[in-house]
Design a protein around this motif. Structure first.
Motif, short mmCIF file in Angstrom:
data_model
loop_
_atom_site.label_atom_id
_atom_site.label_comp_id
_atom_site.label_asym_id
_atom_site.label_seq_id
_atom_site.Cartn_x
_atom_site.Cartn_y
_atom_site.Cartn_z
N TYR A 53 45.16 45.42 50.85
CA TYR A 53 45.61 46.03 52.15
C TYR A 53 45.34 47.63 52.14
O TYR A 53 45.42 47.54 50.92
N PRO A 54 44.13 47.76 53.08
CA PRO A 54 43.29 48.87 52.92
C PRO A 54 44.20 50.25 53.13
O PRO A 54 43.41 51.14 52.96
N CYS A 55 45.80 49.66 53.59
CA CYS A 55 46.89 51.64 53.90
C CYS A 55 48.26 51.24 52.77
O CYS A 55 48.16 49.83 52.72
N LYS A 56 49.18 51.99 53.33
CA LYS A 56 50.01 51.53 52.07
C LYS A 56 51.12 50.28 52.29
O LYS A 56 51.43 50.62 53.69
N VAL A 57 50.96 49.61 52.20
CA VAL A 57 52.18 48.04 52.52
C VAL A 57 54.32 48.55 51.51
O VAL A 57 53.62 48.07 50.74
N LEU A 58 54.69 48.68 52.64
CA LEU A 58 55.95 48.20 52.18
C LEU A 58 56.77 46.71 51.83
O LEU A 58 56.34 46.22 53.06
N ARG A 59 56.96 46.99 50.83
CA ARG A 59 58.05 45.29 50.79
C ARG A 59 59.37 45.15 50.61
O ARG A 59 59.85 46.10 49.83
N LEU A 60 60.27 44.56 51.79
CA LEU A 60 61.39 44.95 52.33
C LEU A 60 62.03 43.71 52.16
O LEU A 60 61.51 43.18 53.19
N GLY A 61 62.83 42.95 50.99
CA GLY A 61 62.96 41.80 51.10
C GLY A 61 61.50 41.08 51.80
O GLY A 61 60.98 40.49 50.28
N ILE A 62 61.62 40.19 52.36
CA ILE A 62 60.75 38.64 52.23
C ILE A 62 59.56 39.81 54.10
O ILE A 62 58.14 38.84 53.90
N ALA A 63 59.79 40.73 53.72
CA ALA A 63 58.86 41.16 54.64
C ALA A 63 57.79 42.53 54.60
O ALA A 63 58.30 43.38 53.54
N TYR A 64 56.47 42.68 55.26
CA TYR A 64 56.23 44.26 54.97
C TYR A 64 56.23 44.98 56.11
O TYR A 64 55.74 44.72 56.98
N ARG A 65 56.28 45.73 55.43
CA ARG A 65 55.72 46.97 56.61
C ARG A 65 55.06 47.33 56.05
O ARG A 65 54.29 48.02 54.58
N VAL A 66 53.85 48.07 57.33
CA VAL A 66 52.59 49.74 56.83
C VAL A 66 53.56 50.68 57.47
O VAL A 66 53.83 50.86 58.57
N VAL A 67 52.93 51.64 56.62
CA VAL A 67 53.54 53.36 57.12
C VAL A 67 51.81 53.40 57.70
O VAL A 67 51.42 53.50 57.70
N THR A 68 52.53 53.39 58.80
CA THR A 68 51.98 54.17 60.14
C THR A 68 51.04 55.19 59.86
O THR A 68 49.82 55.57 60.48
N ALA A 69 51.66 56.60 59.33
CA ALA A 69 50.50 57.69 59.24
C ALA A 69 49.41 57.56 57.93
O ALA A 69 48.68 57.94 58.37
N ASP A 70 49.26 56.64 56.82
CA ASP A 70 48.34 55.31 56.06
C ASP A 70 47.62 54.84 57.47
O ASP A 70 46.14 54.96 56.74
N LEU A 71 48.01 54.65 58.08
CA LEU A 71 47.29 53.22 59.03
C LEU A 71 46.37 54.27 59.77
O LEU A 71 44.94 53.74 59.94
N LEU A 72 47.20 55.38 60.47
CA LEU A 72 46.25 56.27 61.44
C LEU A 72 45.19 57.57 60.72
O LEU A 72 44.01 57.23 61.40
N GLU A 73 45.15 57.48 59.42
CA GLU A 73 44.46 58.02 58.41
C GLU A 73 43.61 57.54 58.37
O GLU A 73 41.84 58.43 57.97
N LEU A 74 43.55 56.16 57.86
CA LEU A 74 42.60 55.01 57.65
C LEU A 74 41.44 55.09 58.89
O LEU A 74 40.03 55.29 58.37
N LEU A 75 42.41 54.74 60.15
CA LEU A 75 42.16 55.07 61.28
C LEU A 75 40.31 56.69 61.55
O LEU A 75 40.35 56.70 63.15
N GLY A 76 40.88 56.67 61.25
CA GLY A 76 40.80 58.41 61.56
C GLY A 76 41.55 59.07 62.48
O GLY A 76 40.38 59.94 63.41
N LEU A 77 42.19 58.63 62.41
CA LEU A 77 42.98 59.07 63.66
C LEU A 77 44.06 60.01 63.28
O LEU A 77 45.17 60.35 64.22
N ALA A 78 44.20 60.42 62.30
CA ALA A 78 45.31 61.48 61.57
C ALA A 78 44.94 63.13 62.20
O ALA A 78 44.13 63.30 62.21
N ALA A 79 46.54 63.48 62.60
CA ALA A 79 46.61 64.40 62.81
C ALA A 79 46.34 65.29 61.67
O ALA A 79 46.60 65.43 60.92
#
Length: 79
Positions: A53-79
């Motif tokens: 996946y192009p940014c950090k993904v956390l596996r929590l049990g059977i669920a996947y969660r994406v770290v929003t800060a990494d997503l925003l950085e990937l999209l060029g929206l990081a502060a």
């Protein structure tokens, strides 16, 4: 597909606006991240399972969660 005159996006392909992206919580589900990146559900889950996946993904049990800060950085929206 027809284009929506107000947003310029194709109807049926719902991306996310800058405001929506900046209002996201610290971690989001994979479907929300897929929407932000323009990925389909199957492709997003396939990439997450392979660890490609192009940014950090956390596996929590059977669920996947994406770290929003990494997503925003990937999209060029990081502060």
């Amino acid at each position: 597909m027809r284009e929506d005159a107000t947003t310029g996006q194709s109807k049926g392909l719902k991306g996310m606006s800058r405001g929506e992206l900046l209002a996201l919580p610290v971690a989001i589900d994979l479907d929300t991240s897929n929407r932000a990146l323009g990925l389909g559900r199957s492709k997003g889950y396939e990439l997450a399972k392979r660890g490609a996946y192009p940014c950090k993904v956390l596996r929590l049990g059977i669920a996947y969660r994406v770290v929003t800060a990494d997503l925003l950085e990937l999209l060029g929206l990081a502060a």
